[in-house]
Design an enzyme around this catalytic site. Sequence first.
Site, PDB file in Angstrom:
ATOM      1  N   THR A  11       5.991  12.022   5.885  1.00 34.13           N
ATOM      2  CA  THR A  11       5.635  12.661   7.156  1.00 34.13           C
ATOM      3  C   THR A  11       6.125  11.891   8.374  1.00 34.13           C
ATOM      4  O   THR A  11       6.211  12.445   9.457  1.00 34.13           O
ATOM      5  CB  THR A  11       4.101  12.820   7.253  1.00 34.13           C
ATOM      6  OG1 THR A  11       3.508  11.556   6.947  1.00 34.13           O
ATOM      7  CG2 THR A  11       3.590  13.873   6.300  1.00 34.13           C
ATOM      8  N   GLY A  13       8.088   7.840   9.898  1.00 34.12           N
ATOM      9  CA  GLY A  13       8.623   6.492   9.685  1.00 34.12           C
ATOM     10  C   GLY A  13       9.669   6.375   8.587  1.00 34.12           C
ATOM     11  O   GLY A  13      10.602   7.186   8.486  1.00 34.12           O
ATOM     12  N   ASP A  60      -3.069  13.933  -0.873  1.00 35.63           N
ATOM     13  CA  ASP A  60      -3.377  12.547  -0.528  1.00 35.63           C
ATOM     14  C   ASP A  60      -3.198  11.720  -1.798  1.00 35.63           C
ATOM     15  O   ASP A  60      -3.873  11.951  -2.805  1.00 35.63           O
ATOM     16  CB  ASP A  60      -4.832  12.476  -0.033  1.00 35.63           C
ATOM     17  CG  ASP A  60      -5.212  11.077   0.438  1.00 35.63           C
ATOM     18  OD1 ASP A  60      -4.549  10.099   0.051  1.00 35.63           O
ATOM     19  OD2 ASP A  60      -6.205  10.981   1.194  1.00 35.63           O
ATOM     20  N   TYR A 153      -4.134  -6.806   2.891  1.00 38.17           N
ATOM     21  CA  TYR A 153      -2.833  -6.130   2.978  1.00 38.17           C
ATOM     22  C   TYR A 153      -1.780  -6.931   2.203  1.00 38.17           C
ATOM     23  O   TYR A 153      -1.016  -6.367   1.399  1.00 38.17           O
ATOM     24  CB  TYR A 153      -2.406  -5.951   4.441  1.00 38.17           C
ATOM     25  CG  TYR A 153      -1.035  -5.338   4.560  1.00 38.17           C
ATOM     26  CD1 TYR A 153      -0.817  -4.019   4.171  1.00 38.17           C
ATOM     27  CD2 TYR A 153       0.065  -6.083   5.003  1.00 38.17           C
ATOM     28  CE1 TYR A 153       0.453  -3.450   4.243  1.00 38.17           C
ATOM     29  CE2 TYR A 153       1.332  -5.523   5.081  1.00 38.17           C
ATOM     30  CZ  TYR A 153       1.518  -4.210   4.700  1.00 38.17           C
ATOM     31  OH  TYR A 153       2.772  -3.655   4.746  1.00 38.17           O
ATOM     32  N   LYS A 157       0.529  -5.905  -1.189  1.00 45.08           N
ATOM     33  CA  LYS A 157       1.989  -5.947  -1.270  1.00 45.08           C
ATOM     34  C   LYS A 157       2.447  -6.950  -2.344  1.00 45.08           C
ATOM     35  O   LYS A 157       3.481  -6.744  -2.983  1.00 45.08           O
ATOM     36  CB  LYS A 157       2.594  -6.239   0.110  1.00 45.08           C
ATOM     37  CG  LYS A 157       2.441  -5.065   1.074  1.00 45.08           C
ATOM     38  CD  LYS A 157       3.141  -3.798   0.553  1.00 45.08           C
ATOM     39  CE  LYS A 157       2.995  -2.600   1.455  1.00 45.08           C
ATOM     40  NZ  LYS A 157       3.729  -1.401   0.983  1.00 45.08           N
ATOM     41  N   PRO A 183      10.570  -5.087   3.856  1.00 39.37           N
ATOM     42  CA  PRO A 183      10.904  -5.259   5.268  1.00 39.37           C
ATOM     43  C   PRO A 183       9.945  -6.178   6.001  1.00 39.37           C
ATOM     44  O   PRO A 183       8.772  -6.304   5.624  1.00 39.37           O
ATOM     45  CB  PRO A 183      10.795  -3.841   5.853  1.00 39.37           C
ATOM     46  CG  PRO A 183      10.455  -2.932   4.716  1.00 39.37           C
ATOM     47  CD  PRO A 183       9.923  -3.787   3.614  1.00 39.37           C
ATOM     48  N   GLY A 184      10.463  -6.789   7.059  1.00 35.34           N
ATOM     49  CA  GLY A 184       9.605  -7.468   8.032  1.00 35.34           C
ATOM     50  C   GLY A 184       9.121  -6.429   9.028  1.00 35.34           C
ATOM     51  O   GLY A 184       8.810  -5.302   8.640  1.00 35.34           O
TER      52      GLY A 184
HETATM   53  C1  8X3 Z   1       4.884  -4.951   7.354  1.00 39.77           C
HETATM   54  C2  8X3 Z   1       5.304  -6.278   7.850  1.00 39.77           C
HETATM   55  O1  8X3 Z   1       4.676  -8.511   8.838  1.00 39.77           O
HETATM   56  O2  8X3 Z   1       3.247  -6.645   9.430  1.00 39.77           O
HETATM   57  O3  8X3 Z   1       4.635  -4.903   5.995  1.00 39.77           O
HETATM   58  O4  8X3 Z   1       3.146  -7.581   7.228  1.00 39.77           O
HETATM   59  S1  8X3 Z   1       4.016  -7.276   8.349  1.00 39.77           S
END
Ligand code: 8X3
Length: 253
Positions: A11, A13, A60, A153, A157, A183-184
């Site tokens: 949706t 990004g 979802d 978070y 990841k 990604p950063g």
């Molecule tokens: C997104 C990058 O640096 O906010 O995954 O974790 S950060």
Amino acid sequence: MKKIAIVTGSTSGIGKATAKILAQNGYNLIVTGRRKERLDELKEALGIKYKCDVLVLNFDIRDRECTETAIDGLPQQWKKISVLVNNAGLASGLAPIHEGSVEDWEQMIDTNIKGLLYITRKVTPLMIEAGGGHIVNLSSIAAKEVYENGNVYCATKHAVDALTKGMRLDLLKHNIKVTSISPGMVDTEFSTVRFKGDADRAGKVYEGLVPLHDVDVADAIWYVLSRPAHVNINDMLVMPVAQANATVTLRKS
Ligand code: 8X3
């Protein structure tokens, strides 16, 4: 016949940009997400611009039953999936472990880990039946490093990275490539979602530097998908030039 790719979280990004680059490169698309209107708009735009077929699956990913029903109910002609881009994911909150919101934690764990697993579990057998495929998991610099207040978070990841490695082992004999893209800073809805709509706080994340844009990450995804059959990019860490690692940035005032 065009190949089929499924992109979760299409949706906005990175997901939306990825759907576009795949359409541009000759794929038919299954786009999934929670906001149906946006998926319908994307379907129309891609269909007109790239003459591709687009199937909208509105669910979802945290809802296991809905995810399973959506994939089980795919019309026969949509079942031969070549590419799965596990993009749906989010950060919610940025707080020390003793103050964090358990609801935020659950939302991240349910989306970033469990949702990714639900859809992978359903799509992978279809790829095996078709003789191969490619799974791209959207990971993060937060999978490589843990930063202050990033606790849960970062843990989700890190889990994505572990699952990428596990999938690669299990799917080796089935001719399925598995890649993680890490990604950063990417200037998408990411920080607005993390800070629950606080645009000022979100804006500060990218202040004084040039972050990555969604198309930069989509471009990296297309790069890994377009390698020769015998080549797999296991993991790609993509950073803005102004970001050295998870915490060190160069900002112009
Ligand atoms: C997104 C990058 O640096 O906010 O995954 O974790 S950060």
